[in-house]
Enzyme design. Structure first.
Site, PDB file in Angstrom:
ATOM      1  CB  CYS A  21      -0.900  -0.023   1.227  1.00 37.83           C
ATOM      2  SG  CYS A  21      -1.589   1.591   1.631  1.00 37.83           S
ATOM      3  CB  CYS A  77       1.336   1.270   4.315  1.00 37.00           C
ATOM      4  SG  CYS A  77      -0.376   0.772   4.577  1.00 37.00           S
TER       5      CYS A  77
END
Ligand code: SF4
Length: 467
Positions: free
Chosen positions: A387, A390
Site C-alpha cells: 500500500c 503505508c
C-alpha cells in the site's frame, strides 16, 4: 544580466554570466524540439481531485532535514503570497499542449525556491537546459545511490561546470545500506527483486529530499514505459510522496516532457549543444545504477535495459510508484482484492522494520484486543506492505517508535491484508490501509486515528491526548 540566445541554421549559442530577472513565458524564444506528441485523450490525465494550496516561500526549519538549501544555484526571489487554492488537474489540461519550456517556466514561476529538478544523470539534462532557458533561478538534486557508473559521476561534474551550479546530492542512510549488504550481500536484487535495495538507496533519500519541497520536476515521458508511464500528465498532485507541509497532497509533481518523444529530446540536446552522459554512446538509453542498467540493441525498448531479469510491467523503482496501476481502484481505496494482495506479497518486502516496533501476529493482536487491563497503552498500525499510503508513512512511524522506545508506550504493526483482512475489518475497524489504532491502558476498545496526516508530530499529539 540577461543572456542572449541566437540561433542559426547550423548552430545555437548562449552567452551571459548570470540569470536574467523574471521572463514571461510569452517572451521565451527557443528552437522547437520537433513534434510534441499530443495525448490521445484528456481522460488519461490521472490526477487527484484534491486541491493543493500554494503558500508563500518561508524559512521552514524542516528544510534542513532534506535538501541543502540553495546549494544548486542562485536564491529565488520571494514569491508573493497566494492564498487561493490551485486546481492542478485543471492546470494539467490547460498545459497539455504547452511546450516543455512553457511548462518549466510555469513550474518555476509558481514555486520559486520550493521546487527542484530531479536529475538522474541521463537525458533529463534537458530539464536543466529548459530551466536555464527560462532565465529563472532553479535548483537541481540527484540521488547518489553509491552504485552509479563512473561515467555518470563524471557527467554530474561536467553538468555542474557547464551550468555553473551545485547539484544537491542525496545519499542513502549508511546504517540501512550496511544492514542490507551485510545480511543479503551486494547483489541481492538479482535474487529477490530490486524493490528492497531501491527503497534503501533511492526511495528513502528521495522522500527526504521531497519533504523539503513543495514541488519537484521529473523527466518522465509517456513513451518510456508503456506499462507504467503511459498516462503521465504534465503536472499533478503527487500521488505518493509528501512535501514540506506533510501529508499526501502536499507535493506537486511536474513532468514538462511527458508528451515529448525520446528522439525529440535528443534533437533538442544536440541543437543546444548540451553535454550528455558518455554511456549513451555505448548503447545505453535509460541510465540508472551500474548493476541494474545495460545497453539495449537497436529496436529494443529503453526500459529493457533496466532490471531486465524482472517482469516488464514492474519496472518502476518506487520513485514514480504512483504510475503503477495494479488494481488501481483497490489500491486507492487501500484495500486490495485477493489478486492485488497476492501481487503485493510477491513483489514487496515488509515495511516498518525497526527493533523499536513490535510485530504482532494474529494471536498477538487478538490477545491485545481482548485485554481489559493492559499494563501499557499500544499504538498499532494495520498495514499492507504494497500500500503506497503505508509506504508513505513508514519513515514517520518508525521515527515515532524510536522516539518512544522505553517510554512505556508500545508501538506495533499488524499486517492485515490477505487472509487477515476479513478479521481486521470485522474486529479492528479496518476500513482502508493504513488504519492506526490506539489501545488505551484501561479499556478494551481501541480508538481509531481519524486524520490522514501521519507525521510524527500529529501522531504524538494523538498519543498524548489519550495516554
Ligand atoms: Fe539497488 Fe539496482 Fe535499485 Fe540501484 S537500481 S538502488 S543498485 S536495485
Amino acid at each position: 544580466m540577461a543572456f542572449a540566445l541566437t540561433t542559426s541554421s547550423s548552430s545555437t549559442a548562449i552567452s551571459g554570466s548570470s540569470f536574467p530577472r523574471s521572463t514571461s513565458s510569452s517572451d521565451l524564444k527557443v528552437p522547437q524540439i520537433g513534434s510534441v506528441r499530443l495525448p490521445e485523450r484528456h481522460a488519461t490525465v490521472n490526477l487527484s481531485r484534491r486541491r493543493c494550496a500554494v503558500k508563500a516561500v518561508n524559512a521552514d526549519p524542516k528544510r534542513n532535514d532534506s535538501i541543502v538549501p540553495l546549494a544548486a544555484t542562485v536564491a529565488a526571489p520571494e514569491l508573493l503570497e497566494k492564498e487561493e487554492a490551485e486546481d492542478f488537474q485543471q492546470l494539467a489540461k490547460e498545459l497539455d499542449n504547452a511546450s516543455p519550456l512553457e511548462i518549466m517556466d510555469k513550474a518555476l514561476e509558481k514555486f520559486g525556491d520550493d521546487i527542484a529538478i530531479a536529475f538522474s544523470g541521463a537525458e533529463d539534462v534537458a530539464l536543466i537546459e529548459y530551466a536555464k532557458l527560462t532565465g529563472r533561478p532553479f535548483r537541481v538534486f540527484s540521488l547518489d545511490t553509491g552504485r552509479l557508473n563512473p561515467e555518470t559521476y563524471r557527467f554530474f561534474s561536467e553538468v555542474e561546470k557547464h551550468y555553473g551550479i551545485r547539484i544537491e546530492y542525496m545519499f542513502p542512510d549508511a546504517v540501512e545500506v550496511q544492514a542490507l549488504v551485510r545480511s543479503k550481500g551486494l547483489f541481492s536484487f538479482y535474487e529477490d527483486g530490486h524493490q528492497e535495495c531501491c527503497r534503501v538507496r533511492k526511495v528513502r533519500p528521495l522522500r527526504r529530499a521531497l519533504k523539503g519541497l513543495r514541488a519537484w520536476i521529473t523527466g518522465q515521458r509517456k513513451d518510456q514505459s508503456p506499462g507504467t508511464r503511459s498516462e503521465v500528465p504534465v503536472v499533478q498532485v503527487d500521488p505518493v510522496f509528501e512535501g514540506l507541509d506533510g501529508g499526501i497532497g502536499s507535493l506537486v509533481k511536474w513532468n514538462p516532457v511527458a508528451n515529448v518523444d525520446g528522439k525529440d529530446i535528443w534533437n533538442f540536446l544536440r541543437a543546444m549543444n548540451v553535454p550528455v552522459n558518455g554511456l549513451h554512446s555505448q548503447g545505453y538509453v535509460s541510465i540508472g545504477c551500474e548493476p541494474c542498467t545495460r545497453p539495449v540493441l537497436p529496436g529494443q525498448h529503453e526500459r529493457e535495459g533496466r532490471w531486465w531479469w524482472e517482469d516488464a510491467k514492474a519496472k518502476e523503482c518506487g520513485l514514480h510508484k504512483g504510475n503503477l496501476k495494479e488494481d488501481t481502484a483497490a489500491q486507492v481505496n487501500g484495500i486490495g482484492n485477493g489478486a492485488a494482495s497476492a501481487n503485493g506479497s510477491a513483489t514487496e518486502s515488509d515495511i516498518f522494520n525497526s527493533q523499536s516496533l513490535v510485530t504482532l501476529s494474529r494471536t498477538g493482536i487478538e490477545n491485545l484486543a481482548r485485554l481489559e487491563n493492559r499494563k501499557e497503552p499500544w499504538l498499532v498500525v494495520l498495514y499492507a506492505p504494497w500500500c503506497r499510503f503505508c509506504q508513505a508513512m513508514e519513515d514517520s512511524y518508525v521515527e515515532l517508535a524510536e522516539k518512544l522506545a522505553g517510554s512505556g508506550m508500545k508501538i506495533a504493526k499488524f499486517r492485515a491484508d490477505g487472509e487477515q483482512k476479513e478479521y481486521a475489518k470485522r474486529e479492528l475497524q479496518l476500513g482502508s490501509f493504513p488504519t492506526i489504532l490506539f489501545f488505551p491502558k484501561h479499556s478494551s476498545k481501541p480508538i481509531k486515528y481519524a486524520s490522514e496526516t501521519r507525521d510524527v508530530d500529529s501522531l504524538m499529539a494523538f498519543i498524548n491526548a489519550l495516554r
